[in-house]
Design a protein around this motif. Structure first.
Motif, short mmCIF file in Angstrom:
data_model
loop_
_atom_site.label_atom_id
_atom_site.label_comp_id
_atom_site.label_asym_id
_atom_site.label_seq_id
_atom_site.Cartn_x
_atom_site.Cartn_y
_atom_site.Cartn_z
N GLY A 54 0.83 -1.20 0.00
CA GLY A 54 0.00 0.00 0.00
C GLY A 54 0.86 1.25 0.00
O GLY A 54 2.02 1.21 0.40
N ILE A 55 0.25 2.32 -0.48
CA ILE A 55 0.92 3.62 -0.49
C ILE A 55 -0.04 4.64 0.09
O ILE A 55 -1.16 4.81 -0.42
N GLU A 56 0.37 5.27 1.17
CA GLU A 56 -0.43 6.34 1.76
C GLU A 56 -0.24 7.58 0.92
O GLU A 56 0.88 8.04 0.70
N GLY A 63 -7.03 14.87 2.20
CA GLY A 63 -6.29 14.33 3.35
C GLY A 63 -5.54 13.09 2.92
O GLY A 63 -5.05 12.99 1.81
N ALA A 64 -5.49 12.11 3.81
CA ALA A 64 -4.76 10.87 3.54
C ALA A 64 -5.71 9.77 3.08
O ALA A 64 -6.79 9.60 3.65
N GLU A 65 -5.30 9.04 2.05
CA GLU A 65 -6.00 7.86 1.56
C GLU A 65 -4.96 6.77 1.35
O GLU A 65 -3.81 7.06 1.04
N MET A 66 -5.37 5.53 1.49
CA MET A 66 -4.47 4.41 1.24
C MET A 66 -4.80 3.82 -0.13
O MET A 66 -5.96 3.50 -0.40
N CYS A 67 -3.79 3.71 -0.96
CA CYS A 67 -3.93 3.03 -2.24
C CYS A 67 -3.43 1.60 -2.05
O CYS A 67 -2.27 1.39 -1.68
N LEU A 68 -4.30 0.63 -2.25
CA LEU A 68 -3.87 -0.77 -2.25
C LEU A 68 -3.19 -0.97 -3.59
O LEU A 68 -3.83 -1.03 -4.63
N TYR A 69 -1.87 -1.03 -3.56
CA TYR A 69 -1.10 -1.06 -4.80
C TYR A 69 -1.09 -2.44 -5.44
O TYR A 69 -1.26 -2.58 -6.65
N GLU A 70 -0.85 -3.47 -4.64
CA GLU A 70 -0.81 -4.81 -5.21
C GLU A 70 -1.09 -5.85 -4.13
O GLU A 70 -0.70 -5.69 -2.98
N LEU A 90 -4.38 -4.31 5.77
CA LEU A 90 -3.98 -3.03 5.18
C LEU A 90 -5.00 -1.95 5.53
O LEU A 90 -4.64 -0.82 5.86
N ALA A 91 -6.29 -2.30 5.49
CA ALA A 91 -7.32 -1.33 5.86
C ALA A 91 -7.17 -0.92 7.33
O ALA A 91 -7.32 0.26 7.66
N ALA A 92 -6.84 -1.86 8.19
CA ALA A 92 -6.63 -1.54 9.60
C ALA A 92 -5.44 -0.60 9.76
O ALA A 92 -5.49 0.36 10.55
N GLU A 93 -4.37 -0.84 9.02
CA GLU A 93 -3.20 0.04 9.06
C GLU A 93 -3.57 1.42 8.55
O GLU A 93 -3.13 2.44 9.11
N ALA A 94 -4.38 1.48 7.50
CA ALA A 94 -4.81 2.77 6.96
C ALA A 94 -5.60 3.56 8.01
O ALA A 94 -5.38 4.76 8.19
N ARG A 95 -6.48 2.87 8.73
CA ARG A 95 -7.25 3.54 9.80
C ARG A 95 -6.32 4.05 10.90
O ARG A 95 -6.48 5.17 11.39
N THR A 96 -5.34 3.22 11.27
CA THR A 96 -4.38 3.62 12.30
C THR A 96 -3.62 4.88 11.89
O THR A 96 -3.33 5.73 12.72
N ARG A 97 -3.33 4.99 10.60
CA ARG A 97 -2.60 6.16 10.08
C ARG A 97 -3.49 7.38 9.89
O ARG A 97 -3.02 8.43 9.48
#
Length: 136
Positions: A54-56, A63-70, A90-97
């Motif tokens: 993923g790439i934040e 603001g910030a969004e997480m792109c699930l890259y692969e 990855l979604a949980a990490e995105a929420r944490t960020r």
């Protein structure tokens, strides 16, 4: 199964069999050093059975969004929930960020990916077209 964040070049290279092509040590090092880049690896009995990267991304009006890259799961480990677990992690990490959401581009004929993302809580967001530029 255990999901871990890749924090070393060796960890990224150990998952090379899951990538589209050969990994390069210098690219792995750049990936780890780049702010906002992360890779989560699913280990089954110590074997890298899948990964999600993923790439934040930041933008002044979003603001910030997480792109699930692969996302990739080893062929011998598919249909066991690994892809869904990686996507949820990855979604949980995105929420944490503090990301306000997560998105992914998927080929419309990739039924396995569409089913995996739907099982992890994603929903279609209209029509999507991906255009690319390739540089030498």
């Amino acid at each position: 199964m255990e999901i871990r964040r890749a924090t070393t070049t060796a960890g990224l290279l150990a998952a090379e069999h899951l990538y589209d092509g050969p990994a390069r040590e210098e690219w792995a090092a750049r990936f780890l050093a780049a702010p906002g880049h992360l890779m989560l690896i699913a280990l089954v009995d110590g074997f890298p059975a899948g990964f999600v990267s993923g790439i934040e991304m930041l933008h002044p009006d979003k603001g910030a969004e997480m792109c699930l890259y692969e996302l990739s799961v080893d062929e011998g480990h598919r249909r066991r929930g690994i892809g869904c677990a990686l996507t949820r992690a990855l979604a949980a990490e995105a929420r944490t960020r503090g990301c306000r959401g997560m998105w992914v581009g998927v080929d419309t004929d990739n039924g396995a990916a569409l089913a995996t993302y739907a099982a992890a809580g994603a929903r279609p967001d209209g029509v999507f077209a991906m255009l690319t530029w390739e540089f030498a």
